[in-house]
Scaffold this motif. Structure first.
Motif, PDB file in Angstrom:
ATOM      1  N   PRO B  87       0.818  -1.221   0.000  1.00 52.56           N
ATOM      2  CA  PRO B  87       0.000   0.000   0.000  1.00 52.56           C
ATOM      3  C   PRO B  87       0.844   1.260   0.000  1.00 52.56           C
ATOM      4  O   PRO B  87       2.031   1.247   0.321  1.00 52.56           O
ATOM      5  CB  PRO B  87      -0.791  -0.125   1.293  1.00 52.56           C
ATOM      6  CG  PRO B  87       0.048  -0.969   2.182  1.00 52.56           C
ATOM      7  CD  PRO B  87       0.745  -1.933   1.278  1.00 52.56           C
ATOM      8  N   HIS B  88       0.207   2.357  -0.364  1.00 55.73           N
ATOM      9  CA  HIS B  88       0.892   3.634  -0.412  1.00 55.73           C
ATOM     10  C   HIS B  88       0.472   4.500   0.774  1.00 55.73           C
ATOM     11  O   HIS B  88      -0.380   4.110   1.559  1.00 55.73           O
ATOM     12  CB  HIS B  88       0.579   4.333  -1.731  1.00 55.73           C
ATOM     13  CG  HIS B  88       1.087   3.593  -2.918  1.00 55.73           C
ATOM     14  ND1 HIS B  88       2.277   3.890  -3.546  1.00 55.73           N
ATOM     15  CD2 HIS B  88       0.573   2.527  -3.599  1.00 55.73           C
ATOM     16  CE1 HIS B  88       2.471   3.050  -4.552  1.00 55.73           C
ATOM     17  NE2 HIS B  88       1.450   2.219  -4.603  1.00 55.73           N
ATOM     18  N   ARG B  89       1.051   5.674   0.837  1.00 51.61           N
ATOM     19  CA  ARG B  89       0.789   6.525   1.997  1.00 51.61           C
ATOM     20  C   ARG B  89      -0.655   7.017   2.016  1.00 51.61           C
ATOM     21  O   ARG B  89      -1.288   7.074   3.045  1.00 51.61           O
ATOM     22  CB  ARG B  89       1.762   7.701   2.016  1.00 51.61           C
ATOM     23  CG  ARG B  89       3.142   7.287   2.561  1.00 51.61           C
ATOM     24  CD  ARG B  89       4.057   8.493   2.654  1.00 51.61           C
ATOM     25  NE  ARG B  89       3.383   9.651   3.212  1.00 51.61           N
ATOM     26  CZ  ARG B  89       3.718  10.914   2.936  1.00 51.61           C
ATOM     27  NH1 ARG B  89       4.711  11.147   2.109  1.00 51.61           N
ATOM     28  NH2 ARG B  89       3.061  11.917   3.479  1.00 51.61           N
ATOM     29  N   VAL B  95      -3.043   6.555  -6.579  1.00 51.79           N
ATOM     30  CA  VAL B  95      -3.590   6.767  -7.932  1.00 51.79           C
ATOM     31  C   VAL B  95      -2.481   7.162  -8.898  1.00 51.79           C
ATOM     32  O   VAL B  95      -2.415   6.669 -10.036  1.00 51.79           O
ATOM     33  CB  VAL B  95      -4.701   7.841  -7.908  1.00 51.79           C
ATOM     34  CG1 VAL B  95      -5.159   8.150  -9.324  1.00 51.79           C
ATOM     35  CG2 VAL B  95      -5.869   7.360  -7.072  1.00 51.79           C
ATOM     36  N   VAL B  96      -1.600   8.034  -8.453  1.00 55.01           N
ATOM     37  CA  VAL B  96      -0.479   8.437  -9.305  1.00 55.01           C
ATOM     38  C   VAL B  96       0.382   7.217  -9.645  1.00 55.01           C
ATOM     39  O   VAL B  96       0.785   7.028 -10.805  1.00 55.01           O
ATOM     40  CB  VAL B  96       0.374   9.523  -8.620  1.00 55.01           C
ATOM     41  CG1 VAL B  96       1.681   9.738  -9.368  1.00 55.01           C
ATOM     42  CG2 VAL B  96      -0.398  10.826  -8.556  1.00 55.01           C
ATOM     43  N   ALA B  97       0.637   6.391  -8.654  1.00 55.26           N
ATOM     44  CA  ALA B  97       1.430   5.181  -8.888  1.00 55.26           C
ATOM     45  C   ALA B  97       0.740   4.268  -9.895  1.00 55.26           C
ATOM     46  O   ALA B  97       1.388   3.681 -10.773  1.00 55.26           O
ATOM     47  CB  ALA B  97       1.669   4.445  -7.583  1.00 55.26           C
ATOM     48  N   LEU B  98      -0.565   4.170  -9.778  1.00 56.01           N
ATOM     49  CA  LEU B  98      -1.332   3.349 -10.722  1.00 56.01           C
ATOM     50  C   LEU B  98      -1.145   3.848 -12.149  1.00 56.01           C
ATOM     51  O   LEU B  98      -0.860   3.081 -13.070  1.00 56.01           O
ATOM     52  CB  LEU B  98      -2.819   3.378 -10.355  1.00 56.01           C
ATOM     53  CG  LEU B  98      -3.775   2.761 -11.378  1.00 56.01           C
ATOM     54  CD1 LEU B  98      -3.546   1.266 -11.506  1.00 56.01           C
ATOM     55  CD2 LEU B  98      -5.227   3.041 -11.014  1.00 56.01           C
ATOM     56  N   LEU B  99      -1.279   5.150 -12.316  1.00 53.84           N
ATOM     57  CA  LEU B  99      -1.142   5.722 -13.650  1.00 53.84           C
ATOM     58  C   LEU B  99       0.253   5.495 -14.216  1.00 53.84           C
ATOM     59  O   LEU B  99       0.410   5.138 -15.388  1.00 53.84           O
ATOM     60  CB  LEU B  99      -1.450   7.221 -13.606  1.00 53.84           C
ATOM     61  CG  LEU B  99      -2.930   7.537 -13.464  1.00 53.84           C
ATOM     62  CD1 LEU B  99      -3.153   9.021 -13.251  1.00 53.84           C
ATOM     63  CD2 LEU B  99      -3.678   7.079 -14.707  1.00 53.84           C
ATOM     64  N   LEU B 100       1.252   5.664 -13.393  1.00 53.22           N
ATOM     65  CA  LEU B 100       2.614   5.452 -13.867  1.00 53.22           C
ATOM     66  C   LEU B 100       2.830   3.997 -14.241  1.00 53.22           C
ATOM     67  O   LEU B 100       3.523   3.686 -15.214  1.00 53.22           O
ATOM     68  CB  LEU B 100       3.621   5.886 -12.791  1.00 53.22           C
ATOM     69  CG  LEU B 100       3.743   7.401 -12.648  1.00 53.22           C
ATOM     70  CD1 LEU B 100       4.640   7.767 -11.491  1.00 53.22           C
ATOM     71  CD2 LEU B 100       4.289   7.989 -13.935  1.00 53.22           C
ATOM     72  N   LEU B 180       1.785  16.679 -16.821  1.00 55.47           N
ATOM     73  CA  LEU B 180       2.519  17.927 -16.640  1.00 55.47           C
ATOM     74  C   LEU B 180       3.879  17.670 -16.007  1.00 55.47           C
ATOM     75  O   LEU B 180       4.877  18.289 -16.374  1.00 55.47           O
ATOM     76  CB  LEU B 180       1.695  18.893 -15.781  1.00 55.47           C
ATOM     77  CG  LEU B 180       0.478  19.494 -16.486  1.00 55.47           C
ATOM     78  CD1 LEU B 180      -0.396  20.248 -15.497  1.00 55.47           C
ATOM     79  CD2 LEU B 180       0.927  20.419 -17.598  1.00 55.47           C
ATOM     80  N   ALA B 181       3.902  16.762 -15.052  1.00 55.41           N
ATOM     81  CA  ALA B 181       5.168  16.445 -14.389  1.00 55.41           C
ATOM     82  C   ALA B 181       6.157  15.865 -15.393  1.00 55.41           C
ATOM     83  O   ALA B 181       7.320  16.270 -15.445  1.00 55.41           O
ATOM     84  CB  ALA B 181       4.922  15.459 -13.248  1.00 55.41           C
ATOM     85  N   GLN B 196      10.996  10.398  -9.552  1.00 57.49           N
ATOM     86  CA  GLN B 196      10.911  11.862  -9.594  1.00 57.49           C
ATOM     87  C   GLN B 196       9.561  12.322 -10.121  1.00 57.49           C
ATOM     88  O   GLN B 196       8.963  13.263  -9.605  1.00 57.49           O
ATOM     89  CB  GLN B 196      12.016  12.406 -10.496  1.00 57.49           C
ATOM     90  CG  GLN B 196      13.353  12.560  -9.797  1.00 57.49           C
ATOM     91  CD  GLN B 196      14.390  13.105 -10.755  1.00 57.49           C
ATOM     92  OE1 GLN B 196      14.727  12.434 -11.740  1.00 57.49           O
ATOM     93  NE2 GLN B 196      14.866  14.295 -10.500  1.00 57.49           N
ATOM     94  N   ILE B 197       9.110  11.639 -11.180  1.00 56.16           N
ATOM     95  CA  ILE B 197       7.810  11.997 -11.758  1.00 56.16           C
ATOM     96  C   ILE B 197       6.717  11.797 -10.720  1.00 56.16           C
ATOM     97  O   ILE B 197       5.825  12.633 -10.557  1.00 56.16           O
ATOM     98  CB  ILE B 197       7.526  11.141 -13.010  1.00 56.16           C
ATOM     99  CG1 ILE B 197       8.576  11.423 -14.077  1.00 56.16           C
ATOM    100  CG2 ILE B 197       6.133  11.411 -13.545  1.00 56.16           C
ATOM    101  CD1 ILE B 197       8.498  10.509 -15.280  1.00 56.16           C
ATOM    102  N   GLN B 198       6.796  10.684 -10.019  1.00 57.90           N
ATOM    103  CA  GLN B 198       5.832  10.371  -8.959  1.00 57.90           C
ATOM    104  C   GLN B 198       5.772  11.516  -7.937  1.00 57.90           C
ATOM    105  O   GLN B 198       4.706  12.041  -7.625  1.00 57.90           O
ATOM    106  CB  GLN B 198       6.253   9.060  -8.274  1.00 57.90           C
ATOM    107  CG  GLN B 198       5.693   8.847  -6.872  1.00 57.90           C
ATOM    108  CD  GLN B 198       4.449   7.980  -6.880  1.00 57.90           C
ATOM    109  OE1 GLN B 198       4.243   7.213  -7.811  1.00 57.90           O
ATOM    110  NE2 GLN B 198       3.630   8.124  -5.870  1.00 57.90           N
TER     111      GLN B 198
END
Lengths: 213, 213
Positions: B87-89, B95-100, B180-181, B196-198
């Motif tokens: 799990p994430h924080r 969600v960001v991790a999922l997208l990446l 954008l990142a 870094q993107i994350q």
DNA sequence: ATCAATAATTGCACACAGTGCATTTTTGCA
DNA sequence: TGCAAAAATGCACTGTGTGCAATTATTGAT
């Protein structure tokens, strides 16, 4: 003394606007009747009583006619008009109002707007085109959002680059909210006037920020 | 007893994956060299050493090859893999991790990913296709986001329909942030690794929600 | 009303994307 | 080796979108 040609758009421009509207109507009604793939530019042109070549003089693509995609100059105009309006309660309401002002068909033809919502639900592929319109005119709109954010005093500490990014994300959020609001309100076959969409959109954005903050 | 054909992908699948990669590479390098409009499917096929007809056996469209668009089954796979991870924080990071995880090329080929960022900046029209991929697989992804939101205990009070909407808006927000990142980090010609993107994406989302709340 | 300048419409030829179908080649496996 | 399934290919075709040149309509001025 000539007739006030400066006040009225003139016959040429009036005819042009009329032809444009005729093509849009033909496109929407045909796709509504036959589906997206089944509807050809040829058929739209025929119904609109123009040549296929003329079709492409008015729109860059089939989807453009179906969605009534406006060009940069038209968006510019609507943005300027919007900025002259009285202020809103906060940034979210202002951005949502901006988006509704841009998406709304000029002349406020309620029927075609409702039909387009229907189309977007039946043919989600169209959303890519709608999105493309947004990316093309993205510069202007995102810039306007940045102005709105500044006006409502948010993110004073952010530097210019961050402000641009924040504006972009805000735009994406509100844009999606508006789309979803239109979608759900179109399913309920209530009137779904602009004000209702506005209210529901704002509520969705607030719910989201409130949830994940 | 046969050889473990179930564990290793087998020659056939390996060759298929290789051909696919060859087409993707050809597409990216040609568009990078000649531009989007100037690059034809014919040219890509020639460089990849397949027939144009075979090209369309691997990809649904030119843009599909350029962006390396994966189909529903592949996304499904990656989503399942993601959900099995630790799990994430909080919800945003998840969600960001999922997208990446979804956007990342399988095999983690750093070069082509960087090239694609470059392409998306040079040819913003491509974003529409990227967006279309998202709408096609939108069901799965948005559903996963909803699961994530539940998992992290946000929006307990929301009914099912609202949760779906909130998930959609969250997805749009995070997706834009990631884009954008990637964009800004590609401009600075630093390494721009995934981590870094994350970090930057999450920071942008937080800045946005913090600003307009 | 007439006429010249200008803008809109149209037809035509063309390049390219993408699909269906039948055929040939390649691969996996016995 | 030989057979069946899968992949690659060639071919013909539909439809989108564009450039160009010819035609027609609109405008403003005389």
């Amino acid at each position: 003394m000539t007739t006030p040609t400066l006040r009225t758009p003139g016959l040429r421009d009036r005819k042009r606007a009329e032809t444009r509207a005729r093509i849009e109507d033909a496109a929407v009604s045909l796709v509504l009747r036959d589906g997206l793939e089944q509807t050809t530019v040829h058929a739209i042109s025929e119904l609109a009583d123009v040549s296929p070549r003329t079709f492409f003089n008015y729109f860059d693509s089939k989807d453009g006619a179906i969605l009534g995609i406006r060009n940069t100059a038209m968006v510019e105009e609507q943005v300027a008009e919007f900025l002259a309006q009285p202020p809103h309660r906060d940034a979210i309401e202002a951005v949502v109002a901006l988006l509704l002002a841009i998406f709304d068909a000029p002349g406020g033809r309620l029927t075609i707007r409702k039909d387009r919502m229907e189309l977007l639900q039946r043919h989600p592929e169209l959303m890519a085109s709608q999105f493309e319109q947004l990316t093309l005119t993205h510069g202007q709109i995102a810039e306007t959002v940045a102005v709105i954010l500044k006006r409502y005093g948010v993110s004073q500490s952010a530097d210019a680059e961050d402000l641009t990014s924040i504006a972009g994300i805000t735009l994406a959020m509100c844009g999606t909210a508006v789309r979803l609001a239109m979608s759900t309100l179109a399913q309920d076959h209530t009137h779904a006037d602009t004000e209702q969409i506005q209210i529901r959109s704002v509520a969705l954005v607030r719910a989201t920020t409130g949830s994940i903050a």
